[in-house]
Design a protein around this motif. Structure first.
Motif, PDB file in Angstrom:
ATOM      1  N   ILE A   1       0.862  -1.181   0.000  1.00 18.81           N
ATOM      2  CA  ILE A   1       0.000   0.000   0.000  1.00 18.81           C
ATOM      3  C   ILE A   1       0.901   1.234   0.000  1.00 18.81           C
ATOM      4  CG2 ILE A   1      -1.791   1.264   1.237  1.00 18.81           C
ATOM      5  CD1 ILE A   1      -2.604  -1.403   2.550  1.00 18.81           C
ATOM      6  N   PRO A   2       0.733   2.110  -0.983  1.00 17.20           N
ATOM      7  CA  PRO A   2       1.580   3.317  -1.013  1.00 17.20           C
ATOM      8  C   PRO A   2       1.172   4.294   0.076  1.00 17.20           C
ATOM      9  CG  PRO A   2      -0.046   3.379  -2.775  1.00 17.20           C
ATOM     10  CD  PRO A   2      -0.200   2.055  -2.086  1.00 17.20           C
ATOM     11  N   VAL A   3       2.094   5.158   0.456  1.00 22.53           N
ATOM     12  CA  VAL A   3       1.841   6.312   1.328  1.00 22.53           C
ATOM     13  C   VAL A   3       1.767   5.994   2.813  1.00 22.53           C
ATOM     14  CG1 VAL A   3      -0.198   7.711   1.945  1.00 22.53           C
ATOM     15  CG2 VAL A   3       0.871   7.999  -0.224  1.00 22.53           C
ATOM     16  N   ILE A   4       1.665   4.733   3.201  1.00 19.74           N
ATOM     17  CA  ILE A   4       1.621   4.449   4.635  1.00 19.74           C
ATOM     18  C   ILE A   4       3.014   4.048   5.096  1.00 19.74           C
ATOM     19  CG2 ILE A   4      -0.818   3.821   4.594  1.00 19.74           C
ATOM     20  CD1 ILE A   4       0.050   0.879   4.830  1.00 19.74           C
ATOM     21  N   SER A   5       3.263   4.181   6.384  1.00 22.65           N
ATOM     22  CA  SER A   5       4.614   3.936   6.895  1.00 22.65           C
ATOM     23  C   SER A   5       4.972   2.457   6.944  1.00 22.65           C
ATOM     24  CB  SER A   5       4.765   4.560   8.283  1.00 22.65           C
ATOM     25  OG  SER A   5       3.778   4.049   9.152  1.00 22.65           O
ATOM     26  N   GLU A   6       3.989   1.588   7.023  1.00 25.55           N
ATOM     27  CA  GLU A   6       4.253   0.151   7.070  1.00 25.55           C
ATOM     28  C   GLU A   6       4.399  -0.420   5.657  1.00 25.55           C
ATOM     29  OE1 GLU A   6       1.430  -2.048   9.586  1.00 25.55           O
ATOM     30  OE2 GLU A   6       0.608  -0.060  10.042  1.00 25.55           O
ATOM     31  N   ASN A   7       5.166  -1.472   5.534  1.00 28.09           N
ATOM     32  CA  ASN A   7       5.268  -2.183   4.261  1.00 28.09           C
ATOM     33  C   ASN A   7       4.294  -3.350   4.286  1.00 28.09           C
ATOM     34  OD1 ASN A   7       7.194  -0.583   3.112  1.00 28.09           O
ATOM     35  ND2 ASN A   7       8.913  -1.872   3.693  1.00 28.09           N
ATOM     36  N   LYS A   8       3.025  -3.062   4.002  1.00 26.95           N
ATOM     37  CA  LYS A   8       2.060  -4.158   3.969  1.00 26.95           C
ATOM     38  C   LYS A   8       1.251  -4.115   2.690  1.00 26.95           C
ATOM     39  CE  LYS A   8      -1.936  -2.515   6.565  1.00 26.95           C
ATOM     40  NZ  LYS A   8      -2.712  -2.636   7.771  1.00 26.95           N
ATOM     41  N   SER A   9       0.845  -5.295   2.251  1.00 27.73           N
ATOM     42  CA  SER A   9       0.069  -5.429   1.028  1.00 27.73           C
ATOM     43  C   SER A   9      -1.384  -5.048   1.289  1.00 27.73           C
ATOM     44  CB  SER A   9       0.139  -6.872   0.521  1.00 27.73           C
ATOM     45  OG  SER A   9       1.461  -7.201   0.153  1.00 27.73           O
ATOM     46  N   PHE A  10      -2.144  -4.936   0.222  1.00 28.03           N
ATOM     47  CA  PHE A  10      -3.567  -4.657   0.349  1.00 28.03           C
ATOM     48  C   PHE A  10      -4.240  -5.865   1.004  1.00 28.03           C
ATOM     49  CE2 PHE A  10      -2.170  -1.974  -3.131  1.00 28.03           C
ATOM     50  CZ  PHE A  10      -2.771  -0.764  -2.825  1.00 28.03           C
TER      51      PHE A  10
ATOM     52  N   LYS B   1      -5.744   8.336 -13.395  1.00 29.26           N
ATOM     53  CA  LYS B   1      -4.781   9.439 -13.337  1.00 29.26           C
ATOM     54  C   LYS B   1      -3.854   9.407 -14.552  1.00 29.26           C
ATOM     55  CE  LYS B   1      -4.682  10.321  -8.373  1.00 29.26           C
ATOM     56  NZ  LYS B   1      -3.812  10.588  -7.224  1.00 29.26           N
ATOM     57  N   LEU B   2      -3.393   8.234 -14.914  1.00 32.00           N
ATOM     58  CA  LEU B   2      -2.519   8.115 -16.087  1.00 32.00           C
ATOM     59  C   LEU B   2      -3.235   8.521 -17.368  1.00 32.00           C
ATOM     60  CD1 LEU B   2      -0.716   4.756 -15.256  1.00 32.00           C
ATOM     61  CD2 LEU B   2       0.328   7.033 -15.339  1.00 32.00           C
ATOM     62  N   LYS B   3      -4.501   8.118 -17.496  1.00 34.36           N
ATOM     63  CA  LYS B   3      -5.279   8.476 -18.684  1.00 34.36           C
ATOM     64  C   LYS B   3      -5.460   9.983 -18.800  1.00 34.36           C
ATOM     65  CE  LYS B   3      -8.040   4.276 -19.008  1.00 34.36           C
ATOM     66  NZ  LYS B   3      -9.395   3.724 -18.852  1.00 34.36           N
ATOM     67  N   GLN B   4      -5.505  10.662 -17.650  1.00 36.47           N
ATOM     68  CA  GLN B   4      -5.676  12.118 -17.644  1.00 36.47           C
ATOM     69  C   GLN B   4      -4.337  12.856 -17.635  1.00 36.47           C
ATOM     70  OE1 GLN B   4      -8.267  13.079 -14.363  1.00 36.47           O
ATOM     71  NE2 GLN B   4      -9.747  11.538 -14.963  1.00 36.47           N
ATOM     72  N   ASN B   5      -3.257  12.107 -17.874  1.00 33.26           N
ATOM     73  CA  ASN B   5      -1.897  12.670 -17.882  1.00 33.26           C
ATOM     74  C   ASN B   5      -1.530  13.328 -16.557  1.00 33.26           C
ATOM     75  OD1 ASN B   5      -1.246  11.839 -20.490  1.00 33.26           O
ATOM     76  ND2 ASN B   5      -2.324  13.589 -21.361  1.00 33.26           N
ATOM     77  N   LEU B   6      -2.021  12.755 -15.460  1.00 31.49           N
ATOM     78  CA  LEU B   6      -1.680  13.231 -14.131  1.00 31.49           C
ATOM     79  C   LEU B   6      -0.657  12.296 -13.512  1.00 31.49           C
ATOM     80  CD1 LEU B   6      -5.294  13.976 -12.826  1.00 31.49           C
ATOM     81  CD2 LEU B   6      -3.631  15.642 -13.670  1.00 31.49           C
ATOM     82  N   SER B   7      -0.009  12.776 -12.466  1.00 29.16           N
ATOM     83  CA  SER B   7       0.927  11.930 -11.740  1.00 29.16           C
ATOM     84  C   SER B   7       0.166  10.755 -11.123  1.00 29.16           C
ATOM     85  CB  SER B   7       1.603  12.743 -10.634  1.00 29.16           C
ATOM     86  OG  SER B   7       2.331  11.886  -9.787  1.00 29.16           O
ATOM     87  N   PRO B   8       0.694   9.546 -11.237  1.00 32.10           N
ATOM     88  CA  PRO B   8      -0.022   8.382 -10.713  1.00 32.10           C
ATOM     89  C   PRO B   8       0.137   8.183  -9.198  1.00 32.10           C
ATOM     90  CG  PRO B   8       1.983   7.675 -11.755  1.00 32.10           C
ATOM     91  CD  PRO B   8       1.882   9.166 -11.979  1.00 32.10           C
ATOM     92  N   THR B   9       0.651   9.183  -8.505  1.00 29.89           N
ATOM     93  CA  THR B   9       0.837   9.032  -7.066  1.00 29.89           C
ATOM     94  C   THR B   9      -0.507   8.944  -6.355  1.00 29.89           C
ATOM     95  OG1 THR B   9       0.976  11.422  -6.797  1.00 29.89           O
ATOM     96  CG2 THR B   9       3.051  10.245  -7.030  1.00 29.89           C
ATOM     97  N   VAL B  10      -0.500   8.176  -5.275  1.00 28.37           N
ATOM     98  CA  VAL B  10      -1.702   7.972  -4.466  1.00 28.37           C
ATOM     99  C   VAL B  10      -1.465   8.643  -3.124  1.00 28.37           C
ATOM    100  CG1 VAL B  10      -3.152   6.226  -3.356  1.00 28.37           C
ATOM    101  CG2 VAL B  10      -2.193   5.794  -5.627  1.00 28.37           C
ATOM    102  N   THR B  11      -2.448   9.388  -2.668  1.00 30.18           N
ATOM    103  CA  THR B  11      -2.339  10.075  -1.373  1.00 30.18           C
ATOM    104  C   THR B  11      -3.108   9.303  -0.301  1.00 30.18           C
ATOM    105  OG1 THR B  11      -4.313  11.427  -1.695  1.00 30.18           O
ATOM    106  CG2 THR B  11      -2.227  12.314  -2.552  1.00 30.18           C
ATOM    107  N   LYS B  12      -2.834   9.644   0.937  1.00 27.55           N
ATOM    108  CA  LYS B  12      -3.572   9.019   2.036  1.00 27.55           C
ATOM    109  C   LYS B  12      -5.057   9.358   1.920  1.00 27.55           C
ATOM    110  CE  LYS B  12      -3.064   7.729   6.771  1.00 27.55           C
ATOM    111  NZ  LYS B  12      -2.144   7.620   7.867  1.00 27.55           N
ATOM    112  N   LYS B  13      -5.347  10.582   1.475  1.00 25.21           N
ATOM    113  CA  LYS B  13      -6.739  10.993   1.279  1.00 25.21           C
ATOM    114  C   LYS B  13      -7.418  10.094   0.236  1.00 25.21           C
ATOM    115  CE  LYS B  13      -9.613  14.916  -0.035  1.00 25.21           C
ATOM    116  NZ  LYS B  13      -9.654  16.297  -0.521  1.00 25.21           N
ATOM    117  N   ASP B  14      -6.703   9.761  -0.840  1.00 29.11           N
ATOM    118  CA  ASP B  14      -7.239   8.856  -1.862  1.00 29.11           C
ATOM    119  C   ASP B  14      -7.605   7.510  -1.238  1.00 29.11           C
ATOM    120  OD1 ASP B  14      -6.895  10.651  -4.021  1.00 29.11           O
ATOM    121  OD2 ASP B  14      -4.848   9.924  -4.406  1.00 29.11           O
TER     122      ASP B  14
END
Length: 110
Positions: free
Chosen positions: A64-73, A89-102
Motif C-alpha cells: 500500500i503506497p503512502v503508509i509507513s508500514e510495508n504491507k500489502s492490500f 490518473k494516467l489516462k488524464q496525464n496526471l501523476s499516478p501518485t496515491v495520497t492518504k486521502k485517496d
C-alpha cells in the motif's frame, strides 16, 4: 425528377459516411482507453496490482503506497480500486501518485 433522386441519394450517402465517421471516432477512442490494463496478484501477505500498457508492465505495486508500514492490500478488491484510480490518473496525464486521502476516500483498509 432525376435531380431529386440524385439529391436524395447524395444526402443518404452523406448521412451514412457521417455515421461511419462517428462510429470510427468512438471505436478509436474506446480502444485507446483500453490500452491500459490493471490486474491483481497475490502476495505473501495480501494483494498487489500491476498496470500495463500493451502488455508491458508500467507499475507493479506490492504494498500500500503512502503508509509507513510495508504491507500489502488486505483484499483483492482494495488493490483493484487503487489500480483503477492510478489508471484514471494516467489516462488524464496526471501523476499516478496515491495520497492518504485517496486511500481514505476509496475506503482502503489500512
Amino acid at each position: 425528377m432525376m435531380i431529386i433522386n440524385i439529391q436524395k441519394h447524395f444526402r443518404n450517402n452523406i448521412r451514412k459516411c457521417f455515421l461511419l465517421f462517428i462510429f470510427l471516432i468512438f471505436f478509436i477512442s474506446c480502444t485507446k482507453k483500453e490500452a491500459l490494463t490493471s490486474t491483481s496478484f497475490k502476495t505473501n501477505s495480501g494483494w498487489g496490482y500491476t498496470i500495463a500498457y500493451k502488455e508491458k508492465i508500467l507499475i507493479k505495486q506490492t504494498i500500500i503506497p503512502v503508509i509507513s508500514e510495508n504491507k500489502s492490500f488486505a483484499t483483492e478488491g482494495d488493490a483493484l480500486k487503487v489500480a483503477e484510480l492510478v489508471k484514471e490518473k494516467l489516462k488524464q496525464n496526471l501523476s499516478p501518485t496515491v495520497t492518504k486521502k485517496d486511500l481514505i476516500l476509496l475506503k482502503i483498509k489500512l
